[in-house]
Enzyme design. Structure first.
Site, PDB file in Angstrom:
ATOM      1  N   PRO A   1       0.805  -1.224   0.000  1.00 57.24           N
ATOM      2  CA  PRO A   1       0.000   0.000   0.000  1.00 57.24           C
ATOM      3  C   PRO A   1       0.840   1.278   0.000  1.00 57.24           C
ATOM      4  O   PRO A   1       1.840   1.385   0.715  1.00 57.24           O
ATOM      5  CB  PRO A   1      -0.819  -0.117   1.284  1.00 57.24           C
ATOM      6  N   CYS A   2       0.409   2.235  -0.790  1.00 56.46           N
ATOM      7  CA  CYS A   2       1.166   3.479  -0.966  1.00 56.46           C
ATOM      8  C   CYS A   2       0.534   4.675  -0.256  1.00 56.46           C
ATOM      9  O   CYS A   2       1.082   5.774  -0.301  1.00 56.46           O
ATOM     10  CB  CYS A   2       1.307   3.803  -2.455  1.00 56.46           C
ATOM     11  N   GLN A   3      -0.594   4.492   0.400  1.00 56.71           N
ATOM     12  CA  GLN A   3      -1.336   5.638   0.928  1.00 56.71           C
ATOM     13  C   GLN A   3      -0.524   6.535   1.855  1.00 56.71           C
ATOM     14  O   GLN A   3      -0.717   7.744   1.866  1.00 56.71           O
ATOM     15  CB  GLN A   3      -2.606   5.170   1.665  1.00 56.71           C
TER      16      GLN A   3
ATOM     17  N   LEU B   1       2.703   6.954   1.654  1.00 52.91           N
ATOM     18  CA  LEU B   1       3.849   7.462   0.894  1.00 52.91           C
ATOM     19  C   LEU B   1       3.437   8.495  -0.148  1.00 52.91           C
ATOM     20  O   LEU B   1       4.172   9.418  -0.437  1.00 52.91           O
ATOM     21  CB  LEU B   1       4.550   6.307   0.165  1.00 52.91           C
ATOM     22  N   SER B   2       2.267   8.307  -0.715  1.00 51.64           N
ATOM     23  CA  SER B   2       1.788   9.133  -1.823  1.00 51.64           C
ATOM     24  C   SER B   2       1.703  10.605  -1.444  1.00 51.64           C
ATOM     25  O   SER B   2       1.437  10.956  -0.286  1.00 51.64           O
ATOM     26  CB  SER B   2       0.402   8.630  -2.241  1.00 51.64           C
TER      27      SER B   2
END
Length: 159
Positions: A76-78, A80-81
């Protein structure tokens, strides 16, 4: 070679492998979202579902299916984004990287392919790359926009 598709969603990595003509000795996936699981299983009925990554016992998989593995996943990138919380790998979602790393350590695959947002390179890359290097893996990475492979949008990702 066996394949373990972590954070599989509807099976983008597996679909790419299929389109490239890659077949697996056994195929496994980890996903928790019910609709994604349903679609994955429709497209890959032979795949073994493992559910939540925190419940996967990589040593057991290695014992049961052998030592020849490829692990793929876009954790999951949430966190980091640029649109996310900014917590990086200490966030509850992007921090699932450490579960992926645990599974990689347990299975000791021959190949690992990871995908995430480019912000990973400035917000925790060392926490991804250094442990993999410590496992003896040769690591290469590149930022590739989706448009480079024919998509109609840019959507950059680090691979």
């Amino acid at each position: 070679m066996n394949h373990l598709d972590l954070f599989s969603g509807i099976g983008g990595f597996s679909l790419g492998a299929r389109l490239a003509g890659i077949t697996w000795s056994s195929q496994h996936f980890s996903e928790i979202e019910p609709n994604a699981i349903r679609i994955y299983q429709k497209n890959f009925p032979e795949a073994v579902a493992h559910g939540d990554i925190t419940k996967i016992d990589g040593q057991k998989l290695r014992e049961q299916y052998g030592t020849d593995w490829c692990i793929t996943g876009g954790f999951p990138c949430q966190d980091l984004s640029s649109a996310g919380s900014g917590r990086g790998l200490s966030g509850s979602r992007s921090g699932l990287w450490f579960q992926m790393l645990r599974v990689i350590r347990e299975i000791q695959p021959k190949l690992v392919i990871i995908e995430n947002v480019p912000q990973l390179l400035t917000h925790g890359a060392e926490l991804v790359l250094c442990p993999l290097a410590a496992l003896g893996m040769d690591i290469e990475w590149a930022v590739i926009p989706a448009s480079a492979v024919g998509a109609c949008h840019v959507r950059k990702r680090v691979w």
